[in-house]
Design a protein around this motif. Structure first.
Motif, PDB file in Angstrom:
ATOM      1  N   VAL A  57      25.662 -16.164  -1.463  1.00 42.48           N
ATOM      2  CA  VAL A  57      25.201 -17.284  -0.629  1.00 42.48           C
ATOM      3  C   VAL A  57      24.236 -18.179  -1.404  1.00 42.48           C
ATOM      4  CG1 VAL A  57      23.864 -17.875   1.423  1.00 42.48           C
ATOM      5  CG2 VAL A  57      25.580 -16.064   1.542  1.00 42.48           C
ATOM      6  N   VAL A  58      23.239 -17.580  -2.019  1.00 44.20           N
ATOM      7  CA  VAL A  58      22.234 -18.369  -2.746  1.00 44.20           C
ATOM      8  C   VAL A  58      22.839 -19.009  -3.990  1.00 44.20           C
ATOM      9  CG1 VAL A  58      20.045 -18.225  -3.998  1.00 44.20           C
ATOM     10  CG2 VAL A  58      20.352 -16.968  -1.854  1.00 44.20           C
ATOM     11  N   GLY A  59      23.794 -18.321  -4.615  1.00 47.58           N
ATOM     12  CA  GLY A  59      24.398 -18.853  -5.827  1.00 47.58           C
ATOM     13  C   GLY A  59      25.132 -20.162  -5.625  1.00 47.58           C
ATOM     14  N   VAL A  60      25.615 -20.425  -4.411  1.00 49.00           N
ATOM     15  CA  VAL A  60      26.299 -21.690  -4.124  1.00 49.00           C
ATOM     16  C   VAL A  60      25.375 -22.871  -4.412  1.00 49.00           C
ATOM     17  CG1 VAL A  60      27.249 -23.113  -2.272  1.00 49.00           C
ATOM     18  CG2 VAL A  60      27.908 -20.716  -2.463  1.00 49.00           C
ATOM     19  N   PHE A  61      24.147 -22.774  -3.959  1.00 50.75           N
ATOM     20  CA  PHE A  61      23.215 -23.889  -4.138  1.00 50.75           C
ATOM     21  C   PHE A  61      22.729 -23.975  -5.582  1.00 50.75           C
ATOM     22  CE2 PHE A  61      22.717 -22.108   0.177  1.00 50.75           C
ATOM     23  CZ  PHE A  61      23.304 -23.141   0.871  1.00 50.75           C
ATOM     24  N   ALA A  62      22.575 -22.836  -6.248  1.00 48.62           N
ATOM     25  CA  ALA A  62      22.206 -22.867  -7.665  1.00 48.62           C
ATOM     26  C   ALA A  62      23.307 -23.528  -8.490  1.00 48.62           C
ATOM     27  CB  ALA A  62      21.934 -21.451  -8.162  1.00 48.62           C
ATOM     28  N   MET A  63      24.558 -23.266  -8.147  1.00 56.11           N
ATOM     29  CA  MET A  63      25.677 -23.863  -8.875  1.00 56.11           C
ATOM     30  C   MET A  63      25.766 -25.364  -8.595  1.00 56.11           C
ATOM     31  SD  MET A  63      29.758 -23.277  -8.357  1.00 56.11           S
ATOM     32  CE  MET A  63      29.609 -24.122  -6.757  1.00 56.11           C
ATOM     33  N   LEU A  64      25.726 -25.754  -7.317  1.00 55.52           N
ATOM     34  CA  LEU A  64      25.856 -27.165  -6.973  1.00 55.52           C
ATOM     35  C   LEU A  64      24.683 -27.994  -7.481  1.00 55.52           C
ATOM     36  CD1 LEU A  64      27.179 -26.862  -3.307  1.00 55.52           C
ATOM     37  CD2 LEU A  64      28.486 -27.381  -5.372  1.00 55.52           C
ATOM     38  N   ARG A  65      23.525 -27.368  -7.590  1.00 55.91           N
ATOM     39  CA  ARG A  65      22.342 -28.061  -8.095  1.00 55.91           C
ATOM     40  C   ARG A  65      22.282 -28.044  -9.621  1.00 55.91           C
ATOM     41  NH1 ARG A  65      19.314 -32.160  -7.245  1.00 55.91           N
ATOM     42  NH2 ARG A  65      17.069 -31.854  -7.257  1.00 55.91           N
ATOM     43  N   LYS A  66      23.311 -27.427 -10.236  1.00 60.88           N
ATOM     44  CA  LYS A  66      23.385 -27.316 -11.697  1.00 60.88           C
ATOM     45  C   LYS A  66      22.178 -26.569 -12.247  1.00 60.88           C
ATOM     46  CE  LYS A  66      26.176 -31.498 -12.338  1.00 60.88           C
ATOM     47  NZ  LYS A  66      26.376 -31.764 -10.908  1.00 60.88           N
ATOM     48  N   ARG A  67      21.846 -25.462 -11.610  1.00 56.58           N
ATOM     49  CA  ARG A  67      20.707 -24.634 -12.018  1.00 56.58           C
ATOM     50  C   ARG A  67      21.146 -23.245 -12.471  1.00 56.58           C
ATOM     51  NH1 ARG A  67      16.089 -27.037  -9.690  1.00 56.58           N
ATOM     52  NH2 ARG A  67      16.392 -29.270 -10.066  1.00 56.58           N
ATOM     53  N   ALA A  68      22.371 -23.112 -12.930  1.00 56.28           N
ATOM     54  CA  ALA A  68      22.855 -21.800 -13.360  1.00 56.28           C
ATOM     55  C   ALA A  68      22.051 -21.276 -14.539  1.00 56.28           C
ATOM     56  CB  ALA A  68      24.343 -21.872 -13.711  1.00 56.28           C
ATOM     57  N   ILE A  93      22.381 -31.956   1.096  1.00 55.62           N
ATOM     58  CA  ILE A  93      22.083 -33.347   0.754  1.00 55.62           C
ATOM     59  C   ILE A  93      21.413 -33.438  -0.605  1.00 55.62           C
ATOM     60  CG2 ILE A  93      20.677 -35.334   1.404  1.00 55.62           C
ATOM     61  CD1 ILE A  93      21.230 -34.726   4.283  1.00 55.62           C
ATOM     62  N   VAL A  94      20.482 -32.539  -0.889  1.00 54.39           N
ATOM     63  CA  VAL A  94      19.798 -32.577  -2.178  1.00 54.39           C
ATOM     64  C   VAL A  94      20.771 -32.255  -3.311  1.00 54.39           C
ATOM     65  CG1 VAL A  94      18.036 -31.440  -3.572  1.00 54.39           C
ATOM     66  CG2 VAL A  94      17.528 -32.096  -1.232  1.00 54.39           C
ATOM     67  N   CYS A  95      21.689 -31.320  -3.072  1.00 58.12           N
ATOM     68  CA  CYS A  95      22.642 -30.946  -4.116  1.00 58.12           C
ATOM     69  C   CYS A  95      23.625 -32.063  -4.425  1.00 58.12           C
ATOM     70  CB  CYS A  95      23.415 -29.684  -3.696  1.00 58.12           C
ATOM     71  SG  CYS A  95      22.450 -28.153  -3.740  1.00 58.12           S
ATOM     72  N   PHE A  96      24.068 -32.793  -3.395  1.00 58.26           N
ATOM     73  CA  PHE A  96      25.118 -33.788  -3.586  1.00 58.26           C
ATOM     74  C   PHE A  96      24.598 -35.208  -3.783  1.00 58.26           C
ATOM     75  CE2 PHE A  96      27.600 -30.453  -1.374  1.00 58.26           C
ATOM     76  CZ  PHE A  96      28.597 -30.299  -2.305  1.00 58.26           C
ATOM     77  N   ASP A  97      23.443 -35.535  -3.209  1.00 60.67           N
ATOM     78  CA  ASP A  97      22.940 -36.910  -3.310  1.00 60.67           C
ATOM     79  C   ASP A  97      21.417 -36.884  -3.249  1.00 60.67           C
ATOM     80  OD1 ASP A  97      22.570 -39.625  -3.319  1.00 60.67           O
ATOM     81  OD2 ASP A  97      24.149 -40.043  -1.872  1.00 60.67           O
ATOM     82  N   GLU A  98      20.820 -36.551  -4.372  1.00 61.79           N
ATOM     83  CA  GLU A  98      19.357 -36.458  -4.430  1.00 61.79           C
ATOM     84  C   GLU A  98      18.699 -37.806  -4.176  1.00 61.79           C
ATOM     85  OE1 GLU A  98      15.870 -35.403  -7.714  1.00 61.79           O
ATOM     86  OE2 GLU A  98      17.978 -34.861  -8.098  1.00 61.79           O
ATOM     87  N   ALA A  99      19.299 -38.889  -4.680  1.00 64.21           N
ATOM     88  CA  ALA A  99      18.710 -40.217  -4.497  1.00 64.21           C
ATOM     89  C   ALA A  99      18.649 -40.589  -3.023  1.00 64.21           C
ATOM     90  CB  ALA A  99      19.519 -41.252  -5.275  1.00 64.21           C
ATOM     91  N   PHE A 100      19.721 -40.306  -2.280  1.00 65.52           N
ATOM     92  CA  PHE A 100      19.718 -40.594  -0.842  1.00 65.52           C
ATOM     93  C   PHE A 100      18.636 -39.793  -0.131  1.00 65.52           C
ATOM     94  CE2 PHE A 100      21.190 -39.355   3.415  1.00 65.52           C
ATOM     95  CZ  PHE A 100      21.254 -40.602   4.019  1.00 65.52           C
ATOM     96  N   ALA A 101      18.486 -38.519  -0.506  1.00 62.88           N
ATOM     97  CA  ALA A 101      17.466 -37.688   0.127  1.00 62.88           C
ATOM     98  C   ALA A 101      16.072 -38.266  -0.098  1.00 62.88           C
ATOM     99  CB  ALA A 101      17.557 -36.258  -0.414  1.00 62.88           C
ATOM    100  N   ARG A 102      15.834 -38.798  -1.288  1.00 62.92           N
ATOM    101  CA  ARG A 102      14.527 -39.397  -1.554  1.00 62.92           C
ATOM    102  C   ARG A 102      14.334 -40.680  -0.753  1.00 62.92           C
ATOM    103  NH1 ARG A 102      11.898 -37.055  -5.790  1.00 62.92           N
ATOM    104  NH2 ARG A 102      13.140 -35.768  -7.216  1.00 62.92           N
ATOM    105  N   VAL A 103      15.392 -41.488  -0.633  1.00 63.67           N
ATOM    106  CA  VAL A 103      15.288 -42.760   0.079  1.00 63.67           C
ATOM    107  C   VAL A 103      14.964 -42.537   1.551  1.00 63.67           C
ATOM    108  CG1 VAL A 103      16.629 -44.747   0.890  1.00 63.67           C
ATOM    109  CG2 VAL A 103      16.738 -44.061  -1.507  1.00 63.67           C
ATOM    110  N   VAL A 104      15.592 -41.530   2.174  1.00 65.29           N
ATOM    111  CA  VAL A 104      15.351 -41.295   3.598  1.00 65.29           C
ATOM    112  C   VAL A 104      14.060 -40.531   3.845  1.00 65.29           C
ATOM    113  CG1 VAL A 104      17.803 -41.344   4.132  1.00 65.29           C
ATOM    114  CG2 VAL A 104      16.717 -39.162   3.568  1.00 65.29           C
ATOM    115  N   GLY A 105      13.316 -40.214   2.774  1.00 65.98           N
ATOM    116  CA  GLY A 105      11.991 -39.633   2.948  1.00 65.98           C
ATOM    117  C   GLY A 105      11.905 -38.131   2.884  1.00 65.98           C
TER     118      GLY A 105
END
Length: 317
Positions: free
Chosen positions: A33-44, A178-190
């Protein structure tokens, strides 16, 4: 015999065997479960560095616990895991400091921290083996894992850490996605991307320290990455991917625990990783949309269609 195989598979082969199989299954579930986000965030690679960076913390925690009379050796697993968590977190912070205050790329910073921390841990464990009193012989098992030494307290720790990791992943699924797929959007929406990243890194730390005894420092990163990568072949939806990765991780942990119980000379950590690798290979070949076989079939059908169109065009001319 067939009876022994069935008894082991259905947790009827004894208390210790059931303990090991249950612990490795829970670890595989949480890691998937946790590895999904590490992979999508390119944190392997960060997860790999974090795992290796836990080794000096284990050595220091052993020495401190012995000096304070809190108990020495691997029997004081909570103390060792606490030291591993502190050391692993320090390794991740060092990567961030190197990236912020130098022009090195991320892969170079990760390589520096991974090698230096792991080298320091090996030196510390070697010194403990040569100079510390009895009770330190099992410390090196944390490098490659030794699930057979798992006790009820160890299973309770793994179960607690797995429950926290899985429940937190589901609670923050939308934020992580949202952070994994579009970090810029996450920052824009606060949204506080730094805080969300910290939560994700903390989950990786939990899984790493939970897997130290079962699979060890060297192989625990495979438990994080391989199930997630295998699940990526089967779905494009992050919710489903999380479920599939957790299922693959749990199945790998279960099979690894069962096989290592039936073949006592085979370490559970290595067998678990091999089981996950077999699932990854099957996913690579047989996944219905992204698998090699499916892609080759679609390419063949396209080539046949193009050849048919060319034949009709030639006949018409």
């Amino acid at each position: 015999t067939l009876g022994e195989v069935l008894d082991t598979m259905f947790l009827q082969a004894g208390f210790n065997t059931s303990l090991v199989v249950g612990g490795t299954t829970l670890l595989g579930l949480a890691a998937g479960v946790v590895g999904v986000f590490a992979m999508l965030r390119k944190r392997a690679l960060v997860a790999d560095a974090l795992a290796h960076a836990t080794l000096p913390g284990i050595a220091i925690a052993f020495l401190v616990a012995g000096g304070l009379g809190l108990g020495a050796g691997v029997r004081s697993l909570p103390v060792l895991l606490f030291g591993a968590a502190v050391s692993g977190t320090l390794g991740v912070l060092c990567i961030g400091l190197i990236l912020r205050h130098s022009r090195l790329r991320e892969d170079a910073a990760i390589g520096i921290v991974l090698s230096v921390f792991f080298g320091a841990g090996v030196v510390g464990l070697s010194w403990i083996q040569a100079n510390a009193p009895a009770g330190s012989a099992g410390l090196k098992s944390l490098v490659y894992g030794q699930a057979a030494t798992m006790r009820p307290l160890d299973l309770a720790i793994v179960a607690g850490l797995a429950a926290v990791a899985v429940s937190t992943s589901w609670l923050f699924l939308k934020e992580f996605a949202i952070v994994c797929f579009d970090e810029a959007f996450a920052r824009v929406v606060g949204w506080r991307v730094g805080a969300i990243d910290l939560v994700m890194t903390s989950l990786v730390v939990l899984v790493v320290i939970a897997g130290l005894q079962a699979v060890g420092v060297v192989l625990v990163v495979a438990m994080l990455i391989v199930p997630a990568v295998a699940a990526r072949f089967w779905t494009d939806r992050i919710g489903r991917m999380t479920v599939v990765a957790g299922a693959i991780g749990a199945a790998s942990g279960y099979l690894g625990g069962v096989v290592s119980a039936l073949l006592p000379r085979q370490p559970a950590g290595a067998v678990i990783v091999l089981a996950a690798g077999a699932v990854f290979l099957a996913s690579l070949l047989l996944a219905p949309s992204r698998g090699v076989v499916a892609r080759a079939w679609r390419r063949l059908m396209l080539d046949l269609r193009i050849a048919g169109d060319h034949l009709l065009e030639s006949a018409h001319e």
